[in-house]
Design a protein around this motif. Sequence first.
Motif, PDB file in Angstrom:
ATOM      1  N   GLY A  38      -1.468   0.597  -5.434  1.00  0.00           N
ATOM      2  CA  GLY A  38      -2.217  -0.382  -4.659  1.00  0.00           C
ATOM      3  C   GLY A  38      -1.938  -0.267  -3.178  1.00  0.00           C
ATOM      4  O   GLY A  38      -0.946   0.340  -2.760  1.00  0.00           O
ATOM      5  N   VAL A  39      -2.824  -0.864  -2.390  1.00  0.00           N
ATOM      6  CA  VAL A  39      -2.647  -0.957  -0.939  1.00  0.00           C
ATOM      7  C   VAL A  39      -2.640  -2.444  -0.591  1.00  0.00           C
ATOM      8  O   VAL A  39      -3.675  -3.107  -0.649  1.00  0.00           O
ATOM      9  CB  VAL A  39      -3.777  -0.235  -0.178  1.00  0.00           C
ATOM     10  N   ALA A  40      -1.455  -2.950  -0.240  1.00  0.00           N
ATOM     11  CA  ALA A  40      -1.303  -4.368   0.071  1.00  0.00           C
ATOM     12  C   ALA A  40      -1.403  -4.596   1.576  1.00  0.00           C
ATOM     13  O   ALA A  40      -1.214  -3.675   2.373  1.00  0.00           O
ATOM     14  CB  ALA A  40       0.046  -4.871  -0.441  1.00  0.00           C
ATOM     15  N   ALA A  41      -1.687  -5.839   1.964  1.00  0.00           N
ATOM     16  CA  ALA A  41      -1.807  -6.163   3.390  1.00  0.00           C
ATOM     17  C   ALA A  41      -0.501  -5.905   4.122  1.00  0.00           C
ATOM     18  O   ALA A  41      -0.477  -5.304   5.196  1.00  0.00           O
ATOM     19  CB  ALA A  41      -2.229  -7.620   3.555  1.00  0.00           C
ATOM     20  N   ALA A  54       6.314 -10.151 -10.892  1.00  0.00           N
ATOM     21  CA  ALA A  54       5.989  -8.728 -10.809  1.00  0.00           C
ATOM     22  C   ALA A  54       7.254  -7.938 -10.469  1.00  0.00           C
ATOM     23  O   ALA A  54       8.297  -8.519 -10.120  1.00  0.00           O
ATOM     24  CB  ALA A  54       4.917  -8.486  -9.754  1.00  0.00           C
ATOM     25  N   ASP A  55       7.183  -6.629 -10.573  1.00  0.00           N
ATOM     26  CA  ASP A  55       8.305  -5.773 -10.190  1.00  0.00           C
ATOM     27  C   ASP A  55       7.741  -4.575  -9.433  1.00  0.00           C
ATOM     28  O   ASP A  55       7.751  -3.443  -9.911  1.00  0.00           O
ATOM     29  CB  ASP A  55       9.090  -5.319 -11.423  1.00  0.00           C
ATOM     30  N   PHE A  56       7.234  -4.858  -8.226  1.00  0.00           N
ATOM     31  CA  PHE A  56       6.610  -3.829  -7.411  1.00  0.00           C
ATOM     32  C   PHE A  56       7.644  -3.168  -6.501  1.00  0.00           C
ATOM     33  O   PHE A  56       8.611  -3.805  -6.073  1.00  0.00           O
ATOM     34  CB  PHE A  56       5.497  -4.408  -6.545  1.00  0.00           C
ATOM     35  N   VAL A  57       7.392  -1.924  -6.193  1.00  0.00           N
ATOM     36  CA  VAL A  57       8.233  -1.195  -5.247  1.00  0.00           C
ATOM     37  C   VAL A  57       7.315  -0.582  -4.196  1.00  0.00           C
ATOM     38  O   VAL A  57       6.232  -0.076  -4.511  1.00  0.00           O
ATOM     39  CB  VAL A  57       9.081  -0.123  -5.965  1.00  0.00           C
ATOM     40  N   ILE A  58       7.737  -0.657  -2.945  1.00  0.00           N
ATOM     41  CA  ILE A  58       6.960  -0.114  -1.832  1.00  0.00           C
ATOM     42  C   ILE A  58       7.318   1.351  -1.643  1.00  0.00           C
ATOM     43  O   ILE A  58       8.495   1.706  -1.541  1.00  0.00           O
ATOM     44  CB  ILE A  58       7.231  -0.910  -0.542  1.00  0.00           C
ATOM     45  N   LEU A  59       6.283   2.198  -1.583  1.00  0.00           N
ATOM     46  CA  LEU A  59       6.480   3.639  -1.499  1.00  0.00           C
ATOM     47  C   LEU A  59       6.207   4.188  -0.101  1.00  0.00           C
ATOM     48  O   LEU A  59       6.700   5.264   0.250  1.00  0.00           O
ATOM     49  CB  LEU A  59       5.563   4.340  -2.508  1.00  0.00           C
ATOM     50  N   GLY A  60       5.422   3.494   0.681  1.00  0.00           N
ATOM     51  CA  GLY A  60       5.079   3.949   2.024  1.00  0.00           C
ATOM     52  C   GLY A  60       4.107   2.974   2.650  1.00  0.00           C
ATOM     53  O   GLY A  60       3.900   1.866   2.137  1.00  0.00           O
ATOM     54  N   ALA A  61       3.507   3.376   3.746  1.00  0.00           N
ATOM     55  CA  ALA A  61       2.549   2.506   4.430  1.00  0.00           C
ATOM     56  C   ALA A  61       1.534   3.356   5.175  1.00  0.00           C
ATOM     57  O   ALA A  61       1.890   4.347   5.812  1.00  0.00           O
ATOM     58  CB  ALA A  61       3.264   1.574   5.403  1.00  0.00           C
ATOM     59  N   MET A  62       0.281   2.939   5.092  1.00  0.00           N
ATOM     60  CA  MET A  62      -0.752   3.637   5.847  1.00  0.00           C
ATOM     61  C   MET A  62      -0.521   3.485   7.346  1.00  0.00           C
ATOM     62  O   MET A  62      -0.716   4.417   8.116  1.00  0.00           O
ATOM     63  CB  MET A  62      -2.132   3.092   5.487  1.00  0.00           C
ATOM     64  N   TYR A  63      -0.089   2.274   7.770  1.00  0.00           N
ATOM     65  CA  TYR A  63      -0.028   1.987   9.196  1.00  0.00           C
ATOM     66  C   TYR A  63       1.362   1.501   9.594  1.00  0.00           C
ATOM     67  O   TYR A  63       1.934   0.621   8.955  1.00  0.00           O
ATOM     68  CB  TYR A  63      -1.088   0.938   9.572  1.00  0.00           C
ATOM     69  N   GLY A 165      -1.229  -1.901   5.425  1.00  0.00           N
ATOM     70  CA  GLY A 165      -1.705  -0.997   4.380  1.00  0.00           C
ATOM     71  C   GLY A 165      -0.553  -0.457   3.555  1.00  0.00           C
ATOM     72  O   GLY A 165      -0.387   0.748   3.396  1.00  0.00           O
ATOM     73  N   VAL A 166       0.260  -1.362   3.011  1.00  0.00           N
ATOM     74  CA  VAL A 166       1.489  -0.980   2.307  1.00  0.00           C
ATOM     75  C   VAL A 166       1.154  -0.407   0.926  1.00  0.00           C
ATOM     76  O   VAL A 166       0.472  -1.048   0.119  1.00  0.00           O
ATOM     77  CB  VAL A 166       2.427  -2.191   2.190  1.00  0.00           C
ATOM     78  N   LEU A 167       1.638   0.792   0.663  1.00  0.00           N
ATOM     79  CA  LEU A 167       1.372   1.510  -0.592  1.00  0.00           C
ATOM     80  C   LEU A 167       2.446   1.155  -1.611  1.00  0.00           C
ATOM     81  O   LEU A 167       3.649   1.269  -1.333  1.00  0.00           O
ATOM     82  CB  LEU A 167       1.363   3.015  -0.325  1.00  0.00           C
ATOM     83  N   PHE A 168       2.031   0.762  -2.810  1.00  0.00           N
ATOM     84  CA  PHE A 168       3.005   0.280  -3.792  1.00  0.00           C
ATOM     85  C   PHE A 168       2.565   0.591  -5.209  1.00  0.00           C
ATOM     86  O   PHE A 168       1.404   0.934  -5.476  1.00  0.00           O
ATOM     87  CB  PHE A 168       3.208  -1.228  -3.636  1.00  0.00           C
ATOM     88  N   ALA A 169       3.510   0.457  -6.117  1.00  0.00           N
ATOM     89  CA  ALA A 169       3.256   0.591  -7.553  1.00  0.00           C
ATOM     90  C   ALA A 169       4.323  -0.205  -8.284  1.00  0.00           C
ATOM     91  O   ALA A 169       5.299  -0.661  -7.676  1.00  0.00           O
ATOM     92  CB  ALA A 169       3.270   2.057  -7.972  1.00  0.00           C
ATOM     93  N   SER A 170       4.134  -0.369  -9.578  1.00  0.00           N
ATOM     94  CA  SER A 170       5.181  -1.041 -10.344  1.00  0.00           C
ATOM     95  C   SER A 170       6.385  -0.111 -10.466  1.00  0.00           C
ATOM     96  O   SER A 170       6.251   1.118 -10.489  1.00  0.00           O
ATOM     97  CB  SER A 170       4.679  -1.432 -11.732  1.00  0.00           C
ATOM     98  N   ARG A 171       7.559  -0.691 -10.535  1.00  0.00           N
ATOM     99  CA  ARG A 171       8.784   0.111 -10.626  1.00  0.00           C
ATOM    100  C   ARG A 171       8.755   0.995 -11.875  1.00  0.00           C
ATOM    101  O   ARG A 171       9.154   2.169 -11.829  1.00  0.00           O
ATOM    102  CB  ARG A 171      10.003  -0.816 -10.655  1.00  0.00           C
TER     103      ARG A 171
END
Length: 275
Positions: A38-41, A54-63, A165-171
């Motif tokens: 996903g791409v979160a705000a 939820a158990d999301f982990v941030i992998l990177g960011a578009m901006y 534009g935070v890039l994430f997925a479930s752990r």
Amino acid sequence: ADANGLFTTQGVTAPFVYSGPNGRPVDQIVRAGEADVGVAADELQLIQANRQGADFVILGAMYQRSPNGFLWLAQTPIAAPRDLVGKRIGLNSGDRARVNAVFRINGLPADYQAVPMGLDPQPLVDGAADVMTCYVTNQPIRLQLQGIAVRSVPYSDFGLKSYGGVLFASRRYVETNRDLLTHYFAGLLGGVDANVADPNAVLPMLKAIDPNVDLAYSEAGNRAYNALLDSDYTKTHGRLMIDPAFVEGQVYPSYIAAGETNLPPVSQLLDPTVM
């Protein structure tokens, strides 16, 4: 990346599932298993989702800087956060905490008049407010295309730091699909680099999707987004990377100023190793 076959070259497919202002929040879509990435705000959206189970982990960011910010007419004398004191600020209810945080971070009293507004900047033009919250990649450009002189800054320039534009997925997904994600992000990164090299190449793609697309706005907006891509950190580590030290030392203090408490350890929230 998709149109240039970069995902195919990496051996992955990348169908898109759309969210948006009138759709379900992206964190709910990913949590329901209807999307893998996903791409979160911003980071806060995911911190709050994790609090709700939820158990999301941030992998990177578009901006490297969030496009959320302030907009005002050029004749309004605003050059620094202190100039916001006493102003009429147009905002929606979700903006108030971040606006207050800008004042707190700069040691200023939250002395302003809140003017309820939506995303339409016309009330600003009509004089109903002195300044409004905005996306610096949206409303300022639309007004400039109408010949209206405006100025804008992302919140980051006024002290409230966050990625966009935070890039994430479930752990769990990251743990079981690390190699797949590595190839996916390699394709995405190639698309980002291609877009920077030729920002106009995307325009015929947009026109094919929507014949009524405003190409003048799309061209200017794309360049405005590209201006948020890079930082000193990405110059060393590469685009889409997120810096744990920056989150710890700059982003988290911003959220604390916005009234957030019990923030998770940065090492628990971030996994920059895939990128």
